[in-house]
Structures are given as C-alpha cells and as structure tokens.
Design a protein around this motif. Sequence first.
Motif, PDB file in Angstrom:
ATOM      1  N   GLY A  78       0.804  -1.207   0.000  1.00  0.00           N
ATOM      2  CA  GLY A  78       0.000   0.000   0.000  1.00  0.00           C
ATOM      3  C   GLY A  78       0.839   1.259   0.000  1.00  0.00           C
ATOM      4  O   GLY A  78       2.064   1.215   0.159  1.00  0.00           O
ATOM      5  N   PRO A  79       0.199   2.402  -0.172  1.00  0.00           N
ATOM      6  CA  PRO A  79       0.917   3.673  -0.309  1.00  0.00           C
ATOM      7  C   PRO A  79       1.233   4.373   1.000  1.00  0.00           C
ATOM      8  O   PRO A  79       1.850   5.429   1.021  1.00  0.00           O
ATOM      9  N   GLY A  80       0.803   3.790   2.113  1.00  0.00           N
ATOM     10  CA  GLY A  80       0.941   4.473   3.398  1.00  0.00           C
ATOM     11  C   GLY A  80       2.350   4.463   3.948  1.00  0.00           C
ATOM     12  O   GLY A  80       3.263   3.823   3.416  1.00  0.00           O
ATOM     13  N   LEU A  81       2.518   5.180   5.042  1.00  0.00           N
ATOM     14  CA  LEU A  81       3.797   5.244   5.731  1.00  0.00           C
ATOM     15  C   LEU A  81       4.207   3.847   6.189  1.00  0.00           C
ATOM     16  O   LEU A  81       3.425   3.152   6.842  1.00  0.00           O
ATOM     17  N   PRO A  82       5.433   3.403   5.889  1.00  0.00           N
ATOM     18  CA  PRO A  82       5.870   2.085   6.359  1.00  0.00           C
ATOM     19  C   PRO A  82       6.072   2.058   7.873  1.00  0.00           C
ATOM     20  O   PRO A  82       6.721   2.940   8.437  1.00  0.00           O
ATOM     21  N   VAL A  83       5.512   1.041   8.514  1.00  0.00           N
ATOM     22  CA  VAL A  83       5.673   0.831   9.946  1.00  0.00           C
ATOM     23  C   VAL A  83       6.253  -0.558  10.143  1.00  0.00           C
ATOM     24  O   VAL A  83       5.668  -1.552   9.697  1.00  0.00           O
ATOM     25  N   LEU A  84       7.399  -0.642  10.800  1.00  0.00           N
ATOM     26  CA  LEU A  84       8.052  -1.919  11.059  1.00  0.00           C
ATOM     27  C   LEU A  84       7.851  -2.297  12.514  1.00  0.00           C
ATOM     28  O   LEU A  84       8.170  -1.519  13.420  1.00  0.00           O
ATOM     29  N   TYR A  85       7.347  -3.504  12.733  1.00  0.00           N
ATOM     30  CA  TYR A  85       7.031  -3.978  14.075  1.00  0.00           C
ATOM     31  C   TYR A  85       8.096  -4.958  14.546  1.00  0.00           C
ATOM     32  O   TYR A  85       8.416  -5.923  13.841  1.00  0.00           O
ATOM     33  N   LEU A  86       8.620  -4.721  15.747  1.00  0.00           N
ATOM     34  CA  LEU A  86       9.711  -5.515  16.302  1.00  0.00           C
ATOM     35  C   LEU A  86       9.206  -6.264  17.529  1.00  0.00           C
ATOM     36  O   LEU A  86       8.764  -5.654  18.509  1.00  0.00           O
ATOM     37  N   ASN A  87       9.303  -7.569  17.479  1.00  0.00           N
ATOM     38  CA  ASN A  87       8.645  -8.438  18.449  1.00  0.00           C
ATOM     39  C   ASN A  87       9.358  -8.491  19.792  1.00  0.00           C
ATOM     40  O   ASN A  87      10.529  -8.123  19.926  1.00  0.00           O
ATOM     41  N   GLY A  88       8.644  -9.045  20.770  1.00  0.00           N
ATOM     42  CA  GLY A  88       9.270  -9.420  22.016  1.00  0.00           C
ATOM     43  C   GLY A  88      10.318 -10.496  21.773  1.00  0.00           C
ATOM     44  O   GLY A  88      10.344 -11.142  20.723  1.00  0.00           O
ATOM     45  N   GLN A  89      11.164 -10.738  22.747  1.00  0.00           N
ATOM     46  CA  GLN A  89      12.357 -11.553  22.547  1.00  0.00           C
ATOM     47  C   GLN A  89      12.057 -12.936  21.975  1.00  0.00           C
ATOM     48  O   GLN A  89      12.776 -13.413  21.091  1.00  0.00           O
ATOM     49  N   PHE A  90      11.026 -13.588  22.445  1.00  0.00           N
ATOM     50  CA  PHE A  90      10.700 -14.925  21.941  1.00  0.00           C
ATOM     51  C   PHE A  90       9.283 -14.976  21.386  1.00  0.00           C
ATOM     52  O   PHE A  90       8.677 -16.041  21.286  1.00  0.00           O
ATOM     53  N   ALA A  91       8.753 -13.826  21.012  1.00  0.00           N
ATOM     54  CA  ALA A  91       7.399 -13.713  20.489  1.00  0.00           C
ATOM     55  C   ALA A  91       7.410 -13.812  18.958  1.00  0.00           C
ATOM     56  O   ALA A  91       8.461 -13.945  18.326  1.00  0.00           O
ATOM     57  N   THR A  92       6.229 -13.719  18.365  1.00  0.00           N
ATOM     58  CA  THR A  92       6.074 -13.801  16.914  1.00  0.00           C
ATOM     59  C   THR A  92       5.301 -12.595  16.396  1.00  0.00           C
ATOM     60  O   THR A  92       4.696 -11.845  17.174  1.00  0.00           O
ATOM     61  N   GLN A  93       5.293 -12.454  15.078  1.00  0.00           N
ATOM     62  CA  GLN A  93       4.619 -11.318  14.473  1.00  0.00           C
ATOM     63  C   GLN A  93       3.108 -11.333  14.709  1.00  0.00           C
ATOM     64  O   GLN A  93       2.452 -10.299  14.644  1.00  0.00           O
ATOM     65  N   GLY A  94       2.561 -12.500  15.030  1.00  0.00           N
ATOM     66  CA  GLY A  94       1.129 -12.586  15.291  1.00  0.00           C
ATOM     67  C   GLY A  94       0.676 -11.778  16.495  1.00  0.00           C
ATOM     68  O   GLY A  94      -0.507 -11.429  16.603  1.00  0.00           O
ATOM     69  N   TYR A  95       1.586 -11.462  17.401  1.00  0.00           N
ATOM     70  CA  TYR A  95       1.236 -10.672  18.576  1.00  0.00           C
ATOM     71  C   TYR A  95       0.715  -9.282  18.194  1.00  0.00           C
ATOM     72  O   TYR A  95       0.020  -8.641  18.986  1.00  0.00           O
ATOM     73  N   TRP A  96       1.058  -8.814  17.005  1.00  0.00           N
ATOM     74  CA  TRP A  96       0.683  -7.453  16.594  1.00  0.00           C
ATOM     75  C   TRP A  96      -0.683  -7.387  15.897  1.00  0.00           C
ATOM     76  O   TRP A  96      -1.111  -6.295  15.510  1.00  0.00           O
ATOM     77  N   ARG A  97      -1.369  -8.494  15.746  1.00  0.00           N
ATOM     78  CA  ARG A  97      -2.544  -8.514  14.877  1.00  0.00           C
ATOM     79  C   ARG A  97      -3.621  -7.520  15.317  1.00  0.00           C
ATOM     80  O   ARG A  97      -4.274  -6.897  14.467  1.00  0.00           O
ATOM     81  N   ARG A  98      -3.826  -7.358  16.611  1.00  0.00           N
ATOM     82  CA  ARG A  98      -4.855  -6.416  17.074  1.00  0.00           C
ATOM     83  C   ARG A  98      -4.442  -4.974  16.809  1.00  0.00           C
ATOM     84  O   ARG A  98      -5.281  -4.134  16.454  1.00  0.00           O
ATOM     85  N   VAL A  99      -3.158  -4.671  16.977  1.00  0.00           N
ATOM     86  CA  VAL A  99      -2.667  -3.325  16.681  1.00  0.00           C
ATOM     87  C   VAL A  99      -2.843  -3.018  15.206  1.00  0.00           C
ATOM     88  O   VAL A  99      -3.316  -1.933  14.827  1.00  0.00           O
ATOM     89  N   LEU A 100      -2.485  -3.960  14.342  1.00  0.00           N
ATOM     90  CA  LEU A 100      -2.606  -3.754  12.894  1.00  0.00           C
ATOM     91  C   LEU A 100      -4.062  -3.559  12.486  1.00  0.00           C
ATOM     92  O   LEU A 100      -4.374  -2.690  11.671  1.00  0.00           O
TER      93      LEU A 100
END
Length: 280
Positions: free
Chosen positions: A36-58
């Motif tokens: 998409g054309p929006g501002l890129p946002v890079l999400y950095l996980n907790g030490q032993f977490a996964t990208q799925g933790y961000w689903r509600r924020v996204l």
Amino acid sequence: MTTDTTPTTTPATAATAWTGMVPVDDTALAVTDTGGPGLPVLYLNGQFATQGYWRRVLAELGPHLRHITYDERARGRRSKRSADYSFEAALRDVDAVLAARGVQRALLVGWSYGAFLAAHWASRNPQRTVGAVLVDGAQPYDWLTEEMEQRIRRQFRRWAPLMALARPTGLTPRMTPEQMADCNIELGRIGGARELGPVLDAVTVPTRYVLASGSSLGSKGDEQETIRAALPAVTARNPHIEVFAKVPSNHGAILKKDFRTVADAVRAVAALDHPTGPTH
C-alpha cells in the motif's frame, strides 16, 4: 497476497502486498508486508514472540499504513535457525528486512525486546527513522546481577519441557534453553543505565513510550515497576522522548488488552512526520 522467496528491492514494486522469506547471514526470516501507499511501519517483536502478537494493533490501525512484520531468527513456524542470536544480529535483521522491502524510512514499533531494537536502530539511523513507539521496554536500569543471571538460567532450564511441547506450533522458539538464557542475559547488559542511557540520549526522532503496569513473566514483586521508574530521568534529558501512556495491563498482555493505546501512539508519531524524500 502473493508468496515468493525472492523479494524485490525496487521501490516500484516494494509497496505490493507480499509474504515470504528474507535471507540474512546464515538464516532466513519470515516477513509479511501489507503493501500500500501508506507510511511504512516496522514492528519488532518481544524476545521470543512472533509477528502474530501485533494482529490487534494492525487491525486497529487499518490499511492506511503499510505494516511490515517478521519473525526473528528461530522464532515462529518459518524463520530459520542461526548460529548467531545476538542483539547485533537482530539489528542486522532490521536492516535486511527494510532493504528487502525497499523501505528507506520507517516508523519503528517495538514491544519488550523489540523496544530495545527500535531505540538502538533509531539512535543509529535518524535519517531513516520517522519515529519510534517503545512498548514497555528499553528502560535503562541495572537489573542484571550475578544472582539474577543464575535465576534466568534456572528458569529457562525449568521451562524447557513445556517449550519443547509448544515448539511445533511456533509459539516458542527453536532455540536451546542455554541460547534463550544467553539472549536474555545479554539484554540485561544492554539495558543497563551506562549502556542504554547514552543510546536514548542520542535519539533525535519523536519517540513515545507506552508502559504496562505490574509484573512480567519471570519477574518478582515490584521489579518491573522499579525499572519503569527510570524513565523520568530519560525524558528530562531528551525532549524527543515522551511517555505517551501508562496502561493497566501487564507486560505480557499489553498488546492484547491495550492495543488501542499502542495504535494511538503510532498515529501520534506518524502525524509528526515531515518527510524530505521517499519513504518507500
């Protein structure tokens, strides 16, 4: 959304929705880019977490931003193992993901371990950082003692059987208890006041903390609140850094229970962006 294993680095196609593997060093990372054309946002996980933790924020932020998530080395179901799980390796992974997706400037959002990564990367790369949202992490405090180090090693040995059972689901990393303990202990050294303080003092981009309340997994009593209490000295020294909010949920539940506040912090930092060149 398409799947490929050879992501392009050209700005013309980097904003296309994509999921695949990004090679770096001796490993490869599972990456998802909503495009998409929006501002890129890079999400950095907790030490032993996964990208799925961000689903509600996204979901709360919606499609107006370009969301890029990934699983660190040996985390999740698809990211590969490595011989190097150091903090510096994790910072190289940030470089690799942004380069693979053709992103020149991004807003970094990090939770726990990811907050330390976001603070360091922003401090080292101010021209490429829109800003940072640090979610209950990256507070400079000397909490690592010899007794604490031994406690960490005992905890990971004790948790090993349960982690092994959960490993096929991707919920726990494909790392040995010793490797996980080493990562956690290294973070204790990196998070000390003498180490992290100068990093935060050097930040020159808008940075907002979202703090949890209470304890976290492995902590005792008021240890976490004592660590959080170090932040007023940081914000007093650096006008670019502010505490956006302190929420009721604890460290482990903050992305689940207070995702709206995290999203609000992302919006607030994004609104401060005044780009002088391309972001992607």
